[in-house]
Enzyme design. Structure first.
Site, PDB file in Angstrom:
ATOM      1  N   GLY A  12       0.830  -1.197   0.000  1.00 15.38           N
ATOM      2  CA  GLY A  12       0.000   0.000   0.000  1.00 15.38           C
ATOM      3  C   GLY A  12       0.868   1.253   0.000  1.00 15.38           C
ATOM      4  O   GLY A  12       0.357   2.368   0.122  1.00 15.38           O
ATOM      5  N   ASN A  13       2.193   1.059  -0.120  1.00 15.24           N
ATOM      6  CA  ASN A  13       3.109   2.191   0.034  1.00 15.24           C
ATOM      7  C   ASN A  13       3.740   2.587  -1.317  1.00 15.24           C
ATOM      8  O   ASN A  13       4.596   1.865  -1.834  1.00 15.24           O
ATOM      9  CB  ASN A  13       4.197   1.774   1.050  1.00 15.24           C
ATOM     10  CG  ASN A  13       5.144   2.912   1.376  1.00 15.24           C
ATOM     11  OD1 ASN A  13       5.420   3.756   0.535  1.00 15.24           O
ATOM     12  ND2 ASN A  13       5.634   2.924   2.601  1.00 15.24           N
ATOM     13  N   LYS A  16       7.657   2.693  -1.725  1.00 18.51           N
ATOM     14  CA  LYS A  16       8.336   1.406  -1.911  1.00 18.51           C
ATOM     15  C   LYS A  16       8.318   1.018  -3.385  1.00 18.51           C
ATOM     16  O   LYS A  16       9.298   0.506  -3.915  1.00 18.51           O
ATOM     17  CB  LYS A  16       7.620   0.305  -1.098  1.00 18.51           C
ATOM     18  CG  LYS A  16       7.820   0.389   0.401  1.00 18.51           C
ATOM     19  CD  LYS A  16       7.155  -0.827   1.037  1.00 18.51           C
ATOM     20  CE  LYS A  16       7.331  -0.916   2.521  1.00 18.51           C
ATOM     21  NZ  LYS A  16       6.701  -2.131   3.086  1.00 18.51           N
ATOM     22  N   ASP A  69       8.269  -6.548   4.289  1.00 20.23           N
ATOM     23  CA  ASP A  69       8.023  -5.900   5.558  1.00 20.23           C
ATOM     24  C   ASP A  69       9.338  -5.314   6.041  1.00 20.23           C
ATOM     25  O   ASP A  69      10.366  -5.982   6.006  1.00 20.23           O
ATOM     26  CB  ASP A  69       7.454  -6.897   6.573  1.00 20.23           C
ATOM     27  CG  ASP A  69       6.613  -6.149   7.589  1.00 20.23           C
ATOM     28  OD1 ASP A  69       5.600  -5.552   7.194  1.00 20.23           O
ATOM     29  OD2 ASP A  69       7.004  -6.126   8.779  1.00 20.23           O
ATOM     30  N   GLY A 146       8.757   8.410   5.538  1.00 18.71           N
ATOM     31  CA  GLY A 146       9.011   7.543   6.688  1.00 18.71           C
ATOM     32  C   GLY A 146      10.156   8.047   7.556  1.00 18.71           C
ATOM     33  O   GLY A 146      10.270   9.248   7.847  1.00 18.71           O
ATOM     34  N   TYR A 147      11.020   7.110   7.940  1.00 21.48           N
ATOM     35  CA  TYR A 147      12.142   7.438   8.826  1.00 21.48           C
ATOM     36  C   TYR A 147      13.366   7.966   8.064  1.00 21.48           C
ATOM     37  O   TYR A 147      14.423   8.164   8.675  1.00 21.48           O
ATOM     38  CB  TYR A 147      12.542   6.191   9.629  1.00 21.48           C
ATOM     39  CG  TYR A 147      11.453   5.680  10.557  1.00 21.48           C
ATOM     40  CD1 TYR A 147      11.144   6.349  11.738  1.00 21.48           C
ATOM     41  CD2 TYR A 147      10.724   4.527  10.251  1.00 21.48           C
ATOM     42  CE1 TYR A 147      10.149   5.883  12.591  1.00 21.48           C
ATOM     43  CE2 TYR A 147       9.722   4.051  11.103  1.00 21.48           C
ATOM     44  CZ  TYR A 147       9.448   4.734  12.259  1.00 21.48           C
ATOM     45  OH  TYR A 147       8.463   4.271  13.109  1.00 21.48           O
ATOM     46  N   ASP A 148      13.248   8.176   6.768  1.00 17.13           N
ATOM     47  CA  ASP A 148      14.404   8.631   5.978  1.00 17.13           C
ATOM     48  C   ASP A 148      15.075   9.889   6.547  1.00 17.13           C
ATOM     49  O   ASP A 148      16.308   9.981   6.525  1.00 17.13           O
ATOM     50  CB  ASP A 148      14.011   8.882   4.510  1.00 17.13           C
ATOM     51  CG  ASP A 148      14.020   7.598   3.690  1.00 17.13           C
ATOM     52  OD1 ASP A 148      14.310   6.527   4.258  1.00 17.13           O
ATOM     53  OD2 ASP A 148      13.741   7.677   2.477  1.00 17.13           O
ATOM     54  N   ARG A 175      16.358  -1.915   1.456  1.00 20.63           N
ATOM     55  CA  ARG A 175      15.433  -2.408   0.417  1.00 20.63           C
ATOM     56  C   ARG A 175      16.229  -2.842  -0.814  1.00 20.63           C
ATOM     57  O   ARG A 175      15.945  -3.878  -1.409  1.00 20.63           O
ATOM     58  CB  ARG A 175      14.433  -1.298   0.068  1.00 20.63           C
ATOM     59  CG  ARG A 175      13.437  -1.668  -1.027  1.00 20.63           C
ATOM     60  CD  ARG A 175      12.220  -0.778  -1.019  1.00 20.63           C
ATOM     61  NE  ARG A 175      11.500  -0.886   0.234  1.00 20.63           N
ATOM     62  CZ  ARG A 175      11.571   0.021   1.215  1.00 20.63           C
ATOM     63  NH1 ARG A 175      12.250   1.136   1.052  1.00 20.63           N
ATOM     64  NH2 ARG A 175      10.930  -0.173   2.350  1.00 20.63           N
TER      65      ARG A 175
HETATM   66  P1  ITT Z   1       3.073  -2.128   3.167  1.00 20.90           P
HETATM   67  O1  ITT Z   1       3.069  -2.987   4.421  1.00 20.90           O
HETATM   68  O2  ITT Z   1       1.732  -1.975   2.544  1.00 20.90           O
HETATM   69  O3  ITT Z   1       4.124  -2.573   2.178  1.00 20.90           O
HETATM   70  P2  ITT Z   1       3.923  -0.007   4.992  1.00 20.90           P
HETATM   71  O4  ITT Z   1       4.272   1.434   4.769  1.00 20.90           O
HETATM   72  O5  ITT Z   1       2.901  -0.324   6.040  1.00 20.90           O
HETATM   73  O6  ITT Z   1       3.507  -0.621   3.584  1.00 20.90           O
HETATM   74  P3  ITT Z   1       6.014  -1.423   6.473  1.00 20.90           P
HETATM   75  O7  ITT Z   1       5.084  -1.956   7.498  1.00 20.90           O
HETATM   76  O8  ITT Z   1       7.013  -2.357   5.877  1.00 20.90           O
HETATM   77  O9  ITT Z   1       5.255  -0.784   5.242  1.00 20.90           O
HETATM   78  O10 ITT Z   1       6.835  -0.178   7.005  1.00 20.90           O
HETATM   79  C1  ITT Z   1       7.048   0.071   8.340  1.00 20.90           C
HETATM   80  C2  ITT Z   1       7.348   1.531   8.566  1.00 20.90           C
HETATM   81  O11 ITT Z   1       8.694   1.799   8.244  1.00 20.90           O
HETATM   82  C3  ITT Z   1       6.473   2.514   7.810  1.00 20.90           C
HETATM   83  O12 ITT Z   1       6.087   3.536   8.711  1.00 20.90           O
HETATM   84  C4  ITT Z   1       7.369   3.100   6.765  1.00 20.90           C
HETATM   85  O13 ITT Z   1       7.094   4.457   6.583  1.00 20.90           O
HETATM   86  C5  ITT Z   1       8.766   2.898   7.368  1.00 20.90           C
HETATM   87  N1  ITT Z   1       9.719   2.579   6.305  1.00 20.90           N
HETATM   88  C6  ITT Z   1       9.796   1.420   5.608  1.00 20.90           C
HETATM   89  N2  ITT Z   1      10.789   1.490   4.702  1.00 20.90           N
HETATM   90  C7  ITT Z   1      11.354   2.716   4.843  1.00 20.90           C
HETATM   91  C8  ITT Z   1      12.392   3.399   4.187  1.00 20.90           C
HETATM   92  O14 ITT Z   1      13.071   2.871   3.184  1.00 20.90           O
HETATM   93  N3  ITT Z   1      12.660   4.632   4.588  1.00 20.90           N
HETATM   94  C9  ITT Z   1      11.997   5.219   5.596  1.00 20.90           C
HETATM   95  N4  ITT Z   1      10.995   4.658   6.251  1.00 20.90           N
HETATM   96  C10 ITT Z   1      10.669   3.410   5.883  1.00 20.90           C
END
Ligand code: ITT
Length: 189
Positions: A12-13, A16, A69, A146-148, A175
């Site tokens: 859903g992201n 990604k 994940d 996200g945490y970037d 990733r």
């Molecule tokens: P899906 O499960 O639908 O793939 P999601 O955003 O819920 O999407 P995750 O549970 O894997 O995905 O992500 C966990 C958290 O970590 C989420 O808040 C993301 O924003 C963050 N995150 C994941 N990958 C990241 C990245 O490369 N850089 C920064 N933040 C990241």
């Protein structure tokens, strides 16, 4: 002409998808987005979460497909938020993470991605894992998702992921490392 093979990424992201498209292109994979609702279980293990998620999808979707994940594991917080990274991002956010680490000397953290892939209903699930070590910044730096803006990879030059271009992040990210293993696997099958 090089033949591209189509693989679906169920997420859903959109961030990604953007990253994965560019990375997998180098392995002759054409990435297609599968936006499908699914239940995300809670577990301390990202492999369990990804596997459960994929198993739900392949009940109704028969093409080559993967889920991933990702979690941010902070050393001095005993691995928190880890598998709860999504919930913690929505509640505490980057400001909350920085607050939790105020005055802390050990700022080490690891970003970990687990990919679960299935070629067809006749093949077993394959797991690919990518990890990038880093430190948590003292402040929010750069515009990123996200945490970037708070994650500084040790393999880099001191900038956060958010201060890098997409191409730069894609050369050393958690990733990228997991997708590289998937790409190499797909070349062989
Ligand atoms: P899906 O499960 O639908 O793939 P999601 O955003 O819920 O999407 P995750 O549970 O894997 O995905 O992500 C966990 C958290 O970590 C989420 O808040 C993301 O924003 C963050 N995150 C994941 N990958 C990241 C990245 O490369 N850089 C920064 N933040 C990241």
């Amino acid at each position: 002409m090089i033949e591209m093979r189509r693989v679906y990424f169920a997420t859903g992201n959109p961030h990604k998808i953007e990253e994965a498209k560019l990375i997998l292109r180098n392995y002759n994979v054409e990435l297609a987005h599968l936006n499908i609702q699914r239940i995300e279980i809670q577990s301390p293990d990202l492999v369990d979460i990804a596997t459960y998620s994929l198993n739900q999808i392949v009940k109704e979707f028969k093409q080559p497909v993967f889920v991933e994940d990702t979690g941010l594991f902070i050393d001095s917080l005993n691995g928190f938020p880890g598998p709860f990274s999504s919930y913690v991002f929505k509640t505490l956010g980057n400001k909350g993470i920085i607050r939790l680490l105020r005055g802390e000397n050990n700022r080490r953290a690891v970003f970990k991605t687990v990919i679960a892939f299935k070629e067809s209903d006749k093949t077993p699930i394959k797991i690919f894992i990518g990890e990038t070590s880093g430190v948590i910044a003292e402040d929010i730096r750069g515009e990123g998702w996200g945490y970037d803006p708070v994650f500084i990879p040790l393999e880099g030059d001191g900038r956060t992921y958010a201060e890098m271009s997409l191409e730069e992040k894609n050369k050393l990210s958690h990733r990228f490392k997991a997708l590289k293993l998937l790409g190499e696997f797909l070349r062989k099958v």
